[in-house]
Each structure stands twice: as C-alpha cells, then as structure tokens.
Write a protein that holds these residues in place. Structure first.
Motif, PDB file in Angstrom:
ATOM      1  N   ASP A 224       0.852  -1.175   0.000  1.00  0.00           N
ATOM      2  CA  ASP A 224       0.000   0.000   0.000  1.00  0.00           C
ATOM      3  C   ASP A 224       0.897   1.238   0.000  1.00  0.00           C
ATOM      4  O   ASP A 224       1.585   1.499   0.988  1.00  0.00           O
ATOM      5  N   ASP A 225       0.904   1.974  -1.099  1.00  0.00           N
ATOM      6  CA  ASP A 225       1.760   3.159  -1.185  1.00  0.00           C
ATOM      7  C   ASP A 225       1.419   4.189  -0.116  1.00  0.00           C
ATOM      8  O   ASP A 225       2.269   5.006   0.262  1.00  0.00           O
ATOM      9  N   ALA A 226       0.196   4.171   0.370  1.00  0.00           N
ATOM     10  CA  ALA A 226      -0.218   5.131   1.392  1.00  0.00           C
ATOM     11  C   ALA A 226       0.242   4.723   2.789  1.00  0.00           C
ATOM     12  O   ALA A 226       0.167   5.529   3.726  1.00  0.00           O
ATOM     13  N   ARG A 227       0.725   3.496   2.927  1.00  0.00           N
ATOM     14  CA  ARG A 227       1.189   3.003   4.232  1.00  0.00           C
ATOM     15  C   ARG A 227       2.553   2.336   4.051  1.00  0.00           C
ATOM     16  O   ARG A 227       2.684   1.120   4.157  1.00  0.00           O
ATOM     17  N   PRO A 228       3.586   3.119   3.780  1.00  0.00           N
ATOM     18  CA  PRO A 228       4.909   2.535   3.542  1.00  0.00           C
ATOM     19  C   PRO A 228       5.457   1.829   4.770  1.00  0.00           C
ATOM     20  O   PRO A 228       5.151   2.208   5.903  1.00  0.00           O
ATOM     21  N   ILE A 229       6.247   0.810   4.528  1.00  0.00           N
ATOM     22  CA  ILE A 229       6.846   0.016   5.603  1.00  0.00           C
ATOM     23  C   ILE A 229       8.346   0.272   5.600  1.00  0.00           C
ATOM     24  O   ILE A 229       9.037  -0.009   4.610  1.00  0.00           O
ATOM     25  N   GLU A 230       8.858   0.793   6.691  1.00  0.00           N
ATOM     26  CA  GLU A 230      10.279   1.085   6.798  1.00  0.00           C
ATOM     27  C   GLU A 230      11.087  -0.189   7.041  1.00  0.00           C
ATOM     28  O   GLU A 230      10.638  -1.094   7.748  1.00  0.00           O
ATOM     29  N   GLY A 231      12.274  -0.251   6.455  1.00  0.00           N
ATOM     30  CA  GLY A 231      13.200  -1.332   6.753  1.00  0.00           C
ATOM     31  C   GLY A 231      13.065  -2.567   5.899  1.00  0.00           C
ATOM     32  O   GLY A 231      13.717  -3.583   6.179  1.00  0.00           O
ATOM     33  N   LEU A 232      12.242  -2.531   4.846  1.00  0.00           N
ATOM     34  CA  LEU A 232      12.141  -3.694   3.972  1.00  0.00           C
ATOM     35  C   LEU A 232      13.471  -3.944   3.269  1.00  0.00           C
ATOM     36  O   LEU A 232      14.093  -3.023   2.750  1.00  0.00           O
ATOM     37  N   ALA A 233      13.897  -5.191   3.258  1.00  0.00           N
ATOM     38  CA  ALA A 233      15.165  -5.564   2.637  1.00  0.00           C
ATOM     39  C   ALA A 233      15.134  -7.058   2.358  1.00  0.00           C
ATOM     40  O   ALA A 233      14.240  -7.772   2.825  1.00  0.00           O
ATOM     41  N   ASP A 234      16.095  -7.500   1.600  1.00  0.00           N
ATOM     42  CA  ASP A 234      16.263  -8.928   1.351  1.00  0.00           C
ATOM     43  C   ASP A 234      16.249  -9.662   2.695  1.00  0.00           C
ATOM     44  O   ASP A 234      17.003  -9.326   3.603  1.00  0.00           O
ATOM     45  N   SER A 235      15.389 -10.646   2.820  1.00  0.00           N
ATOM     46  CA  SER A 235      15.219 -11.332   4.108  1.00  0.00           C
ATOM     47  C   SER A 235      16.516 -11.939   4.620  1.00  0.00           C
ATOM     48  O   SER A 235      16.712 -12.065   5.835  1.00  0.00           O
ATOM     49  N   LYS A 236      17.431 -12.306   3.714  1.00  0.00           N
ATOM     50  CA  LYS A 236      18.688 -12.935   4.130  1.00  0.00           C
ATOM     51  C   LYS A 236      19.612 -11.957   4.847  1.00  0.00           C
ATOM     52  O   LYS A 236      20.543 -12.373   5.528  1.00  0.00           O
ATOM     53  N   THR A 237      19.361 -10.656   4.678  1.00  0.00           N
ATOM     54  CA  THR A 237      20.200  -9.648   5.325  1.00  0.00           C
ATOM     55  C   THR A 237      19.650  -9.200   6.674  1.00  0.00           C
ATOM     56  O   THR A 237      20.270  -8.381   7.351  1.00  0.00           O
ATOM     57  N   LEU A 238      18.500  -9.728   7.069  1.00  0.00           N
ATOM     58  CA  LEU A 238      17.847  -9.312   8.305  1.00  0.00           C
ATOM     59  C   LEU A 238      17.963 -10.391   9.367  1.00  0.00           C
ATOM     60  O   LEU A 238      17.940 -11.586   9.055  1.00  0.00           O
ATOM     61  N   GLY A 239      18.050  -9.982  10.621  1.00  0.00           N
ATOM     62  CA  GLY A 239      18.027 -10.933  11.717  1.00  0.00           C
ATOM     63  C   GLY A 239      16.642 -11.516  11.901  1.00  0.00           C
ATOM     64  O   GLY A 239      15.635 -10.965  11.437  1.00  0.00           O
ATOM     65  N   ALA A 240      16.566 -12.649  12.595  1.00  0.00           N
ATOM     66  CA  ALA A 240      15.294 -13.351  12.756  1.00  0.00           C
ATOM     67  C   ALA A 240      14.245 -12.484  13.455  1.00  0.00           C
ATOM     68  O   ALA A 240      13.070 -12.464  13.049  1.00  0.00           O
ATOM     69  N   ALA A 241      14.632 -11.764  14.501  1.00  0.00           N
ATOM     70  CA  ALA A 241      13.667 -10.941  15.233  1.00  0.00           C
ATOM     71  C   ALA A 241      13.122  -9.826  14.342  1.00  0.00           C
ATOM     72  O   ALA A 241      11.922  -9.518  14.365  1.00  0.00           O
TER      73      ALA A 241
ATOM     74  N   SER B  47       9.888 -11.761   0.117  1.00  0.00           N
ATOM     75  CA  SER B  47      10.978 -12.610   0.606  1.00  0.00           C
ATOM     76  C   SER B  47      10.876 -12.801   2.116  1.00  0.00           C
ATOM     77  O   SER B  47      11.172 -13.888   2.642  1.00  0.00           O
ATOM     78  N   ILE B  48      10.452 -11.767   2.827  1.00  0.00           N
ATOM     79  CA  ILE B  48      10.317 -11.863   4.288  1.00  0.00           C
ATOM     80  C   ILE B  48       9.172 -12.806   4.656  1.00  0.00           C
ATOM     81  O   ILE B  48       9.324 -13.671   5.535  1.00  0.00           O
ATOM     82  N   LEU B  49       8.030 -12.671   3.986  1.00  0.00           N
ATOM     83  CA  LEU B  49       6.907 -13.569   4.280  1.00  0.00           C
ATOM     84  C   LEU B  49       7.283 -15.020   4.010  1.00  0.00           C
ATOM     85  O   LEU B  49       6.968 -15.917   4.804  1.00  0.00           O
ATOM     86  N   ALA B  50       7.944 -15.265   2.889  1.00  0.00           N
ATOM     87  CA  ALA B  50       8.310 -16.641   2.548  1.00  0.00           C
ATOM     88  C   ALA B  50       9.325 -17.205   3.530  1.00  0.00           C
ATOM     89  O   ALA B  50       9.195 -18.358   3.982  1.00  0.00           O
ATOM     90  N   LYS B  51      10.334 -16.416   3.873  1.00  0.00           N
ATOM     91  CA  LYS B  51      11.384 -16.880   4.783  1.00  0.00           C
ATOM     92  C   LYS B  51      10.836 -17.163   6.171  1.00  0.00           C
ATOM     93  O   LYS B  51      11.141 -18.218   6.769  1.00  0.00           O
ATOM     94  N   VAL B  52      10.029 -16.261   6.716  1.00  0.00           N
ATOM     95  CA  VAL B  52       9.485 -16.470   8.060  1.00  0.00           C
ATOM     96  C   VAL B  52       8.559 -17.685   8.075  1.00  0.00           C
ATOM     97  O   VAL B  52       8.593 -18.504   9.004  1.00  0.00           O
ATOM     98  N   THR B  53       7.748 -17.821   7.044  1.00  0.00           N
ATOM     99  CA  THR B  53       6.837 -18.973   6.972  1.00  0.00           C
ATOM    100  C   THR B  53       7.613 -20.276   6.963  1.00  0.00           C
ATOM    101  O   THR B  53       7.272 -21.226   7.688  1.00  0.00           O
ATOM    102  N   ARG B  54       8.676 -20.348   6.175  1.00  0.00           N
ATOM    103  CA  ARG B  54       9.445 -21.598   6.122  1.00  0.00           C
ATOM    104  C   ARG B  54      10.220 -21.842   7.401  1.00  0.00           C
ATOM    105  O   ARG B  54      10.318 -22.977   7.874  1.00  0.00           O
TER     106      ARG B  54
END
Length: 213
Positions: A45-62, A146-153
């Motif tokens: 949703d362009d009207a509700r941007p989400i900060e910090g989105l990145a390739d899931s492999k570069t993010l910590g689990a939390a 990528s984040i949704l897929a990684k967390v789900t798996r």
C-alpha cells in the motif's frame, strides 16, 4: 492443488508499465534437503509505507518476524503458497518453485497490473510479469515477499524440529550442513526429506528404513 509443470522463460524487461497494482514475488527453501518450497506474493500500500524492507537474508530473525507482522497488517494484500516435498521430488526443485510462485500470485485477492519476480525465471502467469535479478534488494514488494516466505518456512522448520529434534531443523533450517548430514547418516531420512536430493538419496541407500513421521 495443481501439479502441472511450469515453464521457465528467460528474463524479459518491459519498456512500459502496465496500469494497476504491482505485486512482488519471492521464494524461500530451494536449497534445503527437506520440506516444502514456499513462495509469497505481496501488493504493498503506497499510502502506508513500511520502513526497513530488505532482502530477508540480510535481516536478523527478530527483525524478520516484526516485519512479517507489519507486512501482513499494512499490505493491500498478500498470499503465501508452497509446493510440497512430493511435488519437489516429482517435478524437480525449479519446476516446484515456479509452481509455488504461480499459486502465490493466483492466491492474491486483488488482481495486480503487473508482477515482479525475484530471479531470472518466471512462472506461468496470466499477467504481465518481469524477472528481476536481485529483486529482493531492489524492489520493496519483492523484499516484502521474501520476508513472508522466509518467516513462513522458518516457522515450519521449528515445528518439524519439535517432531524430529534429532535432525536439528530449528538450527540449520534444512540446509545440508555438516550436522544435518551427520544426522542423516545416523538416523536415515524422515518423511519430509526430499528424496530426489543426492545427500538424502545416499542416506536412504545406506539406511533404507526412514524415520517415522
């Protein structure tokens, strides 16, 4: 679920932008020796941007977990799908990945005007689509997928660990680490191991009695 083969055309670049919503698509779990391959499709949703989105492999689990909840709450819509171990073994991992991506896009409750897919291959879709190499680092919607897929798996691996702690799925997430290969040699394969992958096939040949589900 359908199990028809999906073709994998080479990457194509658009000189135009189709009107309407944009969906990003990515997967998790192509490389592991066990479990389904998971794909996600996200329309942000362009009207509700989400900060910090990145390739899931570069993010910590939390951080991934927090973003997972935020994406589910703020995206216009999202869809998570998978191809099973049986489909991976029957179709091969590439075709199963394309199938999971196809299912994820088809599961969106809103119809996108175009679809951007991470990588250099496309699933069969009835929509304008483009493959974007390193798209999870370049396109916010693909990063969200990528984040949704990684967390789900990863959650699936944690659940499998509860049933089969001897393999260490909570730690290695199904990848062929030294510890995982040692567990395969010692215990054989469990029902969620991919029989078409060489390390699993070797373990089955050496220990033909698989671990019960």
């Amino acid at each position: 679920m359908r199990s028809a083969r999906c073709s994998a055309p080479e990457q194509a670049t658009f000189d135009w932008h189709a009107p309407g919503l944009l969906a990003g698509v990515d997967e998790a779990g192509r490389g592991p020796l066990a479990g389904p391959v998971v794909a996600a499709a996200v329309i942000l949703d362009d009207a509700r941007p989400i900060e910090g989105l990145a390739d899931s492999k570069t993010l910590g689990a939390a951080r991934r977990e927090r973003l997972y909840d935020q994406i589910r709450a703020q995206a216009l819509c999202c869809s998570i799908a998978q191809a099973s171990v049986e489909e991976i073994d029957r179709l091969n991992i590439l075709q199963a990945t394309m199938l999971a991506m196809q299912r994820a896009v088809e599961g969106l409750r809103l119809r996108p005007g175009r679809v951007l897919v991470d990588g250099n291959r496309l699933p069969v879709l009835r929509l304008p689509a483009e493959a974007i190499v390193r798209g999870d680092a370049r396109v916010a919607a693909i990063a969200a997928a990528s984040i949704l897929a990684k967390v789900t798996r990863d959650r699936w691996c944690a659940e499998l660990h509860e049933r089969h702690p001897e393999y260490g799925f909570a730690t290695h997430k199904g990848y062929g680490t030294a510890a995982h290969l040692q567990a395969l040699a010692l215990h054989g394969a469990c029902p969620q191991h991919r029989r078409s992958f060489a390390p699993v096939a070797r373990a089955l040949a050496a220990s033909p009695t698989p671990t019960a589900a």
